[in-house]
Scaffold this motif. Structure first.
Motif, mmCIF file in Angstrom:
data_model
loop_
_atom_site.group_PDB
_atom_site.id
_atom_site.type_symbol
_atom_site.label_atom_id
_atom_site.label_comp_id
_atom_site.label_asym_id
_atom_site.label_seq_id
_atom_site.Cartn_x
_atom_site.Cartn_y
_atom_site.Cartn_z
ATOM 1 N N ASP A 299 0.829 -1.191 0.000
ATOM 2 C CA ASP A 299 0.000 0.000 0.000
ATOM 3 C C ASP A 299 0.865 1.244 0.000
ATOM 4 N N THR A 300 0.261 2.378 0.240
ATOM 5 C CA THR A 300 0.978 3.646 0.144
ATOM 6 C C THR A 300 2.038 3.825 1.221
ATOM 7 N N TYR A 301 2.062 2.977 2.232
ATOM 8 C CA TYR A 301 3.103 3.073 3.261
ATOM 9 C C TYR A 301 4.486 2.957 2.643
ATOM 10 N N SER A 302 4.592 2.204 1.563
ATOM 11 C CA SER A 302 5.880 2.008 0.900
ATOM 12 C C SER A 302 6.383 3.279 0.225
ATOM 13 N N LEU A 303 5.501 4.269 0.066
ATOM 14 C CA LEU A 303 5.923 5.538 -0.529
ATOM 15 C C LEU A 303 6.680 6.422 0.455
ATOM 16 N N LEU A 304 6.571 6.118 1.746
ATOM 17 C CA LEU A 304 7.211 6.944 2.766
ATOM 18 C C LEU A 304 8.702 6.656 2.856
ATOM 19 N N SER A 305 9.481 7.721 3.076
ATOM 20 C CA SER A 305 10.906 7.541 3.330
ATOM 21 C C SER A 305 11.084 7.024 4.750
ATOM 22 N N GLU A 306 12.285 6.569 5.080
ATOM 23 C CA GLU A 306 12.538 6.060 6.433
ATOM 24 C C GLU A 306 12.314 7.151 7.475
ATOM 25 N N ARG A 307 12.724 8.375 7.171
ATOM 26 C CA ARG A 307 12.530 9.483 8.108
ATOM 27 C C ARG A 307 11.051 9.776 8.296
ATOM 28 N N GLU A 308 10.281 9.729 7.203
ATOM 29 C CA GLU A 308 8.844 9.976 7.300
ATOM 30 C C GLU A 308 8.154 8.904 8.130
ATOM 31 N N LYS A 309 8.623 7.671 8.027
ATOM 32 C CA LYS A 309 8.065 6.586 8.848
ATOM 33 C C LYS A 309 8.344 6.841 10.330
ATOM 34 N N GLU A 310 9.556 7.348 10.628
ATOM 35 C CA GLU A 310 9.909 7.668 12.009
ATOM 36 C C GLU A 310 9.001 8.767 12.555
ATOM 37 N N VAL A 311 8.802 9.811 11.739
ATOM 38 C CA VAL A 311 7.958 10.929 12.156
ATOM 39 C C VAL A 311 6.522 10.459 12.370
ATOM 40 N N LEU A 312 6.010 9.641 11.462
ATOM 41 C CA LEU A 312 4.650 9.106 11.581
ATOM 42 C C LEU A 312 4.494 8.342 12.894
ATOM 43 N N THR A 313 5.457 7.492 13.208
ATOM 44 C CA THR A 313 5.377 6.685 14.433
ATOM 45 C C THR A 313 5.399 7.561 15.675
ATOM 46 N N LEU A 314 6.253 8.570 15.693
ATOM 47 C CA LEU A 314 6.348 9.453 16.855
ATOM 48 C C LEU A 314 5.089 10.308 17.021
ATOM 49 N N ILE A 315 4.516 10.753 15.907
ATOM 50 C CA ILE A 315 3.249 11.497 15.971
ATOM 51 C C ILE A 315 2.173 10.613 16.592
ATOM 52 N N ALA A 316 2.115 9.365 16.129
ATOM 53 C CA ALA A 316 1.108 8.431 16.627
ATOM 54 C C ALA A 316 1.294 8.139 18.114
ATOM 55 N N LYS A 317 2.522 8.239 18.597
ATOM 56 C CA LYS A 317 2.799 7.991 20.007
ATOM 57 C C LYS A 317 2.510 9.213 20.885
ATOM 58 N N GLY A 318 2.099 10.313 20.243
ATOM 59 C CA GLY A 318 1.674 11.489 20.998
ATOM 60 C C GLY A 318 2.714 12.571 21.195
ATOM 61 N N PHE A 319 3.866 12.448 20.561
ATOM 62 C CA PHE A 319 4.899 13.466 20.704
ATOM 63 C C PHE A 319 4.552 14.720 19.898
ATOM 64 N N SER A 320 4.917 15.885 20.446
ATOM 65 C CA SER A 320 4.698 17.145 19.739
ATOM 66 C C SER A 320 5.777 17.311 18.669
ATOM 67 N N ASN A 321 5.564 18.274 17.765
ATOM 68 C CA ASN A 321 6.559 18.533 16.731
ATOM 69 C C ASN A 321 7.915 18.891 17.336
ATOM 70 N N LYS A 322 7.890 19.678 18.412
ATOM 71 C CA LYS A 322 9.136 20.073 19.076
ATOM 72 C C LYS A 322 9.842 18.860 19.671
ATOM 73 N N GLU A 323 9.092 17.976 20.305
ATOM 74 C CA GLU A 323 9.679 16.776 20.904
ATOM 75 C C GLU A 323 10.253 15.839 19.835
ATOM 76 N N ILE A 324 9.542 15.747 18.711
ATOM 77 C CA ILE A 324 10.029 14.917 17.605
ATOM 78 C C ILE A 324 11.329 15.496 17.053
ATOM 79 N N ALA A 325 11.359 16.828 16.916
ATOM 80 C CA ALA A 325 12.565 17.500 16.415
ATOM 81 C C ALA A 325 13.756 17.215 17.322
ATOM 82 N N GLU A 326 13.538 17.251 18.633
ATOM 83 C CA GLU A 326 14.616 17.004 19.583
ATOM 84 C C GLU A 326 15.100 15.559 19.511
#
Length: 218
Positions: free
Chosen positions: A149-176
């Protein structure tokens, strides 16, 4: 005359490619872009025959997303992906977005010129090892009945960001955590939502849960 648009975030790379291509009798570089959004704009303005598209561009839209949008708007334009990654993941994602082929940045000059002419004529071009990988993946999918499916279109970094968003981290926390800027996180998030056709953060979380991403630690 083959009209070519160069898309790469490195000025040195664009300059070298421009000198090479403009030295060929039947080729002309008609424009340059540094990231995906600019590539889409230049494609509409210049209507090139071939676009040499870099995959990894950290600012703005990446090469995959830009390729998909350009092929949807201007299907007659043939796009040749430039990549430094001899990796089937990048290859398969590029082909799925509508690219006419892939070539490694380390390829000899004569091979690059050959690839441009091949895609200009409407055919597909793959570097030799990529052809083998593509065939192996095709056979494996036939045997296993896998439906990617479209998950394969994501880069490795985008997959990391997606997972962290889903875990409830804010943009600032993800950046850190990822040691990147908040603006870069926002760009990755926007790319993820566009590639997955999602509109809200809750939809991202729901998607991540269905994919089983929350059961894995980073």
């Amino acid at each position: 005359m083959i009209k070519i648009l160069l898309v790469d975030d490195h000025a040195v790379v664009r300059t070298g490619l421009k000198m090479l291509l403009n030295s060929v009798e039947d080729m002309e570089v008609v424009g340059e872009a540094t990231e995906g959004n600019e590539a889409i704009q230049k494609a509409e303005e210049l209507n090139p025959d071939v676009i040499l598209m870099d995959l990894s561009m950290p600012h703005g839209k990446d090469g995959l997303l830009a390729t998909a949008e350009i092929k949807q708007m201007l299907p007659r334009i043939n796009i040749l992906i430039l990549t430094m990654h001899d990796d089937e993941e990048y290859l398969f994602r590029a082909i799925k977005t509508g690219a006419s082929g892939c070539i490694l940045k380390s390829a000899p000059h004569d091979e690059l010129l050959k690839a441009i002419k091949v895609v200009y004529e409407g055919s597909a071009y793959l570097y030799p090892s990529a052809t083998k990988k593509l065939m192996e993946e095709y056979v494996d999918n036939l045997r296993s009945g896998v439906n990617t499916d479209t998950y394969s279109l994501l880069s490795e970094r985008e997959k990391e960001v997606l997972t962290l968003i889903a875990k409830g981290f804010s943009n600032k926390e993800i950046a850190e955590q990822l040691i990147i800027s908040v603006k870069t996180v926002e760009t990755h998030k926007a790319n993820v939502m566009e590639k997955l056709k999602l509109k809200t953060r809750p939809e991202l979380v729901e998607y991540a849960v269905k994919k089983g991403l929350l059961s894995y630690g980073l």
